[in-house]
Design a protein around this motif. Sequence first.
Motif, PDB file in Angstrom:
ATOM      1  N   LEU A 252       0.827  -1.105   0.011  1.00 42.16           N
ATOM      2  CA  LEU A 252       0.134  -0.043   0.016  1.00 42.16           C
ATOM      3  C   LEU A 252       0.874   1.143   0.050  1.00 42.16           C
ATOM      4  O   LEU A 252       0.646   2.313  -0.836  1.00 42.16           O
ATOM      5  N   THR A 253       2.049   1.379   0.854  1.00 47.04           N
ATOM      6  CA  THR A 253       2.705   2.631   0.891  1.00 47.04           C
ATOM      7  C   THR A 253       3.558   2.531  -0.396  1.00 47.04           C
ATOM      8  O   THR A 253       3.687   3.699  -0.908  1.00 47.04           O
ATOM      9  N   LEU A 254       3.993   1.568  -0.989  1.00 41.07           N
ATOM     10  CA  LEU A 254       4.666   1.788  -2.336  1.00 41.07           C
ATOM     11  C   LEU A 254       3.847   2.068  -3.470  1.00 41.07           C
ATOM     12  O   LEU A 254       4.114   3.158  -4.211  1.00 41.07           O
ATOM     13  N   LEU A 255       2.636   1.525  -3.542  1.00 41.37           N
ATOM     14  CA  LEU A 255       1.427   2.104  -4.365  1.00 41.37           C
ATOM     15  C   LEU A 255       1.423   3.576  -4.358  1.00 41.37           C
ATOM     16  O   LEU A 255       1.069   4.361  -5.331  1.00 41.37           O
ATOM     17  N   LEU A 361      -3.845  -5.755 -12.987  1.00 35.70           N
ATOM     18  CA  LEU A 361      -4.228  -5.096 -14.307  1.00 35.70           C
ATOM     19  C   LEU A 361      -3.321  -3.989 -14.461  1.00 35.70           C
ATOM     20  O   LEU A 361      -2.589  -4.021 -15.974  1.00 35.70           O
ATOM     21  N   LEU A 362      -2.839  -3.206 -13.508  1.00 39.04           N
ATOM     22  CA  LEU A 362      -1.923  -2.238 -13.788  1.00 39.04           C
ATOM     23  C   LEU A 362      -0.554  -2.930 -13.856  1.00 39.04           C
ATOM     24  O   LEU A 362       0.150  -2.372 -14.946  1.00 39.04           O
ATOM     25  N   GLY A 363      -0.171  -3.781 -13.366  1.00 44.34           N
ATOM     26  CA  GLY A 363       1.210  -4.432 -13.615  1.00 44.34           C
ATOM     27  C   GLY A 363       1.182  -5.239 -14.974  1.00 44.34           C
ATOM     28  O   GLY A 363       2.146  -4.914 -15.643  1.00 44.34           O
ATOM     29  N   PHE A 379      -3.331   4.269 -22.423  1.00 41.09           N
ATOM     30  CA  PHE A 379      -2.420   3.985 -21.274  1.00 41.09           C
ATOM     31  C   PHE A 379      -2.592   4.745 -20.155  1.00 41.09           C
ATOM     32  O   PHE A 379      -2.360   4.236 -18.926  1.00 41.09           O
ATOM     33  N   ARG A 380      -2.601   6.063 -20.464  1.00 35.38           N
ATOM     34  CA  ARG A 380      -2.800   7.112 -19.079  1.00 35.38           C
ATOM     35  C   ARG A 380      -4.209   6.762 -18.646  1.00 35.38           C
ATOM     36  O   ARG A 380      -4.123   6.950 -17.456  1.00 35.38           O
ATOM     37  N   PHE A 381      -5.179   6.436 -19.061  1.00 38.72           N
ATOM     38  CA  PHE A 381      -6.414   6.277 -18.519  1.00 38.72           C
ATOM     39  C   PHE A 381      -6.227   4.840 -17.293  1.00 38.72           C
ATOM     40  O   PHE A 381      -6.605   4.782 -16.240  1.00 38.72           O
ATOM     41  N   VAL A 382      -5.696   3.751 -18.159  1.00 36.65           N
ATOM     42  CA  VAL A 382      -5.440   2.548 -17.095  1.00 36.65           C
ATOM     43  C   VAL A 382      -4.515   3.086 -16.024  1.00 36.65           C
ATOM     44  O   VAL A 382      -4.757   2.675 -14.786  1.00 36.65           O
ATOM     45  N   GLN A 383      -3.362   3.830 -16.352  1.00 40.72           N
ATOM     46  CA  GLN A 383      -2.293   3.968 -15.168  1.00 40.72           C
ATOM     47  C   GLN A 383      -2.750   5.070 -14.307  1.00 40.72           C
ATOM     48  O   GLN A 383      -2.266   5.166 -13.152  1.00 40.72           O
ATOM     49  N   SER A 384      -3.526   5.973 -14.822  1.00 42.48           N
ATOM     50  CA  SER A 384      -3.897   7.191 -14.025  1.00 42.48           C
ATOM     51  C   SER A 384      -5.223   6.890 -13.304  1.00 42.48           C
ATOM     52  O   SER A 384      -5.261   6.978 -12.015  1.00 42.48           O
ATOM     53  N   LEU A 386      -7.569   4.237 -13.200  1.00 44.45           N
ATOM     54  CA  LEU A 386      -7.713   3.068 -12.786  1.00 44.45           C
ATOM     55  C   LEU A 386      -6.655   2.761 -11.574  1.00 44.45           C
ATOM     56  O   LEU A 386      -6.942   1.997 -10.594  1.00 44.45           O
ATOM     57  N   GLY A 387      -5.422   3.488 -12.035  1.00 43.94           N
ATOM     58  CA  GLY A 387      -4.408   3.568 -10.751  1.00 43.94           C
ATOM     59  C   GLY A 387      -4.901   4.241  -9.408  1.00 43.94           C
ATOM     60  O   GLY A 387      -4.791   3.696  -8.436  1.00 43.94           O
ATOM     61  N   TYR A 388      -5.619   5.267  -9.442  1.00 39.37           N
ATOM     62  CA  TYR A 388      -6.160   5.977  -8.421  1.00 39.37           C
ATOM     63  C   TYR A 388      -7.253   5.102  -7.636  1.00 39.37           C
ATOM     64  O   TYR A 388      -7.574   4.835  -6.517  1.00 39.37           O
TER      65      TYR A 388
END
Length: 470
Positions: A252-255, A361-363, A379-384, A386-388
């Motif tokens: 969690l901290t690293l994420l 999924l992010l990985g 790519f930005r949609f997934v990493q940003s 969905l990442g948040y």
Amino acid sequence: MEKTSTDASPLTMYSSEKQETVCIFGTGDFGRSLGLKMLQCGYSIVFGSRTPGMSSLLPNDAEVMSYSDAAQKSDIIIITIHREHYDFLTELTEVLKGKILVDVSNNLKINQYPESNAEYLAQLVPGTHVVKAFNTISAWALQSGALDASRQVFICGNDSKAKQRVMDVVRSLGLTPLDKGSLMAANEIENYPLQLFPMWRFPFYLSAVLCVFFFFYCVIREVIYPYVYEKRDRTFRLPISIPNRVFPIAALTLLALVYLPGVIAAILQLYRGTKYRRFPDWLDHWMLCRKQLGLIALGFAFLHVLYTLVIPIRYYVRWTSNNRTITQVITKKENPFSTTNSWLSDSYIALGMLGFFLFVLLGITSLPSVSNMVNWREFRFVQSKLGYLTLILCTAHTLVYGGKRFLNPSNLVWYLPSAYVIALIIPCTVLVIKFILILPCIDKTLMRIRQGWERNPKYSESSLNGKTDI
């Protein structure tokens, strides 16, 4: 500048139309492997050796001559010799004049010499066209057909035609040439094979520090404290219970640390009122390491899942469950069903599973083979986005786990809160600041800045020019 095209000539040009001769100076492991590979691709190979009669391990179809005789057979000469032994080349200056010398050497240390080996070779043998290539490919990769190794070959040189000739050779071997520019890039190319996980070093160190800190923190609360005050031996928690607390906290901290530098960068841009000023070096490096931080976080999440799956088969858990059941039978008492606790338990598990799914999924989307298949917006949609969402779900998973115990004073041990409470500090901070940044009044200004608007263009231009307004 001449434009290099990968479609300028067929890959099998030399093998199908004309058998080109290539000279290789040196008969070591790399020279032999490269010569064998080139023979298989249709080239005629001539080896240059200081002892031609003693070179018995070379391919049967290759010729072996003295350096002087071999150099006259081809206008492309690949130098597979260490830099310390370059001195003999000065005696061949006239023979080598106008020829292409391909330097494949590496050093033992980063920046071992003032200049790169390729630049030194160019100074040592003037009148030649030195090209740096093949130093990132190992003899084993050539022998195995580069099926299990990197196919990229970094190339640099001052003569564009010489580079093109070498790039044609690289392509004909089934490898991928990557033009890095002039010979000034040779130092960077030579340092590349000596770097040990350059972008992973900071994430590894940070992960190690987090794990060590939280491990000892949990040991103090769950092992040392019970022994000091209750004389109970809780050391059996060391193999599974405590690591299963440390791994999700580290994940969690690293994420959260993956998304924290983006938040800091947005605050800096708002404060400066421009995007045309460089971020601090530490922030630049941090942002470049976000992918590695995320992948390590995913690894910790996997460990948490695996450790959680073995909980039911642990002796301590089975003993506690059986003992509780026997006690209820003897006392003829039962614990009433709690709808609230059931909701909390199921919500905690559901949030964890959803968060882990998005984490995976992010990985997957960060892998080059997958990211190359999507456009920048996807790519930005997934990493940003969905990442948040992943960060929100994982943070909620931890909050629900704490439940009513979150701020309960009875959970303090030597005035130390539970480890998961400390783990929530960075994720909650990132989410709160991100929520503030997406407010329309702030997000609108930030978008204008990122589209090129400047609050004080005159000041920004002066800063870029190294000047200061009075």
